[in-house]
Design an enzyme around this catalytic site. Structure first.
Site, PDB file in Angstrom:
ATOM      1  N   SER A   1      -2.375  -3.360  -1.787  1.00  0.00           N
ATOM      2  CA  SER A   1      -1.375  -2.280  -1.465  1.00  0.00           C
ATOM      3  C   SER A   1      -2.038  -1.421  -0.422  1.00  0.00           C
ATOM      4  CB  SER A   1      -0.131  -1.909  -1.904  1.00  0.00           C
ATOM      5  OG  SER A   1       0.705  -1.178  -1.112  1.00  0.00           O
ATOM      6  N   ASN A   2      -1.561  -0.358   0.406  1.00  0.00           N
ATOM      7  CA  ASN A   2      -2.588   1.013   0.729  1.00  0.00           C
ATOM      8  C   ASN A   2      -1.207   2.497   0.101  1.00  0.00           C
ATOM      9  OD1 ASN A   2      -3.131  -0.150   2.768  1.00  0.00           O
ATOM     10  ND2 ASN A   2      -2.081   0.614   4.073  1.00  0.00           N
ATOM     11  N   ARG A   3      -2.118   2.872  -0.486  1.00  0.00           N
ATOM     12  CA  ARG A   3      -1.514   4.480  -0.450  1.00  0.00           C
ATOM     13  C   ARG A   3      -1.343   5.364   0.283  1.00  0.00           C
ATOM     14  NH1 ARG A   3      -7.097   8.118  -2.428  1.00  0.00           N
ATOM     15  NH2 ARG A   3      -5.327   9.374  -3.450  1.00  0.00           N
TER      16      ARG A   3
ATOM     17  N   VAL B   1       0.829   0.009   6.613  1.00  0.00           N
ATOM     18  CA  VAL B   1       1.542  -1.067   6.128  1.00  0.00           C
ATOM     19  C   VAL B   1       0.049  -1.800   5.941  1.00  0.00           C
ATOM     20  CG1 VAL B   1       1.975  -3.043   8.322  1.00  0.00           C
ATOM     21  CG2 VAL B   1       2.672  -0.530   8.482  1.00  0.00           C
TER      22      VAL B   1
END
Ligand code: C5P
Length: 408
Positions: free
Chosen positions: A208-210, A276
């Site tokens: 995931s991304n922060r 994203v």
């Protein structure tokens, strides 16, 4: 926001009354004209002279209820003058008087005569705040579209810490401006993405991304307040949907793309504030990967670039992206503005811990049709969202009827 509005500031008798002086100054800095009304008990906390000097107008006090020598009924002319009535701080007593429609002093009489937006910033002891009667009055006022800001948890006059401290001045100014807000996006559809995407590796792990999603949620809220139909496509975040916003929850980048592509056809403005994930694991195990099976070799593949694909799908829409960078922020952002053929890109430096990712605040530079970048200094994401929407709505008005941009 409507610059240069007339704001009537009611001040009632609580310890936070002294903050009204600074509130007058801040509202004036934002280009508004401010007149103050004080209740008798407020005068025990701050002098009318202070508010008179800061506002540049005589302060309405209880005795002003009598017509002056001109025969003018000042509570009626004050109500006619005001575009908005803000009461900060508002005590439990005045909340009750406003809810019941009492008219026993200048403030409540003017409030009865006034039919515009009402902003209330309650401040009181925790025990009083929690009383059913106070909450009941508040519900009545909210039911009549009053905007309530705060209170917040903090140090109270009693020396205790708890819920009941007046909201900070920045939030009150913001609420005033949101309540004044132009309804200039009525009839427009704004599509906003927010939060991260998650790309599963197995049933318990993901890439995931922060991203907290706060900036996108604040933009959705600001657009809805201006009357737009707002659809918010949210990755996994822990945030409440802003009032008047429809929300579609997604998990992966491909789900986000499918949802956005479907909604983009009707959108006048598309704001991609989502972080994203650029990659996803090529293979997703349907069983939890076991340590004893040895170190797994991850192989990744690219996710679709949602924003870049929107040029063909929604050429008519104003397309806005975000660039969260750690290096040469502006240079990187300019590259993305051109590569994705956007109308605006909002660049922020995510290497700083006091803004961006998990913060309530942000500081950004916007690149767009104007030659010079537009800088917005560190402020709350909600305040920033209002200013960014000013910019986008201005651009929307300008390009109404103009052809879509073509690549140069
Ligand atoms: O990740 P990147 O820096 O390229 O993101 C720039 C903009 O593009 C952001 O607005 C982001 O929401 C969008 N984006 C996208 N699809 C991706 C990656 C980014 O729409 N796969």
């Amino acid at each position: 926001m409507i610059p240069g509005s007339n704001i009537l500031l009611g001040v009632t008798g609580g310890i936070a009354a002294f903050k009204a002086a600074e509130l007058v100054r801040r509202l004036k800095e934002r280009g508004h004209d401010v007149r103050c009304v004080m209740t008798r008990s407020a005068e025990a906390f701050i002098t009318p002279l202070t508010l008179e000097v800061l506002s540049g107008h005589p302060v309405y006090r209880e005795e002003y209820l009598q017509p002056d020598n001109s025969g003018e009924e000042l509570h009626i002319s004050a109500a006619e003058w005001a575009d908005l009535l803000c009461v900060a701080p508002v005590t439990a007593h005045t909340l009750a008087r406003l809810a019941l429609g009492l008219a026993d002093d200048f403030l409540t009489t003017t409030a009865l005569a006034f039919s515009g937006p009402l902003v209330l910033a309650p401040a009181m002891h925790t025990g009083m705040w929690q009383k059913e009667s106070v909450q009941g009055h508040l519900e009545v006022l909210k039911g009549r579209s009053a905007h309530v800001v705060g209170p917040v948890v903090g140090a109270l006059a009693s020396g205790e810490t708890g819920m009941g401290r007046m909201a900070d001045l920045e939030s009150i100014v913001l609420e005033v401006e949101l309540a004044l807000g132009d309804r200039d996006l009525v009839g427009k559809t704004v599509l906003v993405s927010a939060g991260p995407t998650q790309e599963p590796l197995d049933p318990v792990r993901y890439l995931s991304n922060r991203s907290s999603g706060r900036m996108g949620f604040a933009l959705a809220e600001a657009a809805a307040r201006r009357g737009a139909r707002v659809v918010l496509v949210a990755g996994p975040v822990d945030l409440e949907t802003p009032p008047g916003v429809s929300r579609a929850d997604v998990v992966t980048a491909r789900e986000m793309r499918d949802t956005i592509n479907e909604l983009a056809l009707d959108a006048d403005v598309i704001i991609m504030a989502a972080a994203v994930s650029d990659f996803r694991p090529s293979e997703v195990s349907d069983k939890k990967l076991k340590k004893r099976a040895g170190m797994p070799q991850l192989s990744l593949e690219s996710n679709p670039d949602i924003l870049a694909g929107l040029e063909d799908l929604a050429p008519h829409a104003l397309r806005i992206g975000f660039a969260a960078e750690t290096g040469d922020t502006l240079e990187e952002a300019r590259g993305k503005l051109e590569a994705k053929n956007l109308h605006f890109i909002i660049a922020n430096d995510v290497s700083r811990s006091d803004i961006g990712f998990d913060s309530e605040h942000n500081e950004v530079t916007v690149l767009g049709p104007a030659r010079a970048p537009v800088f917005f200094s560190r402020q709350s994401k909600r305040a920033l969202a209002v200013k960014l929407m000013d910019l986008f709505s201005e651009a929307l008005k300008k390009r109404e009827g103009a052809p879509a941009p073509t690549r140069g």
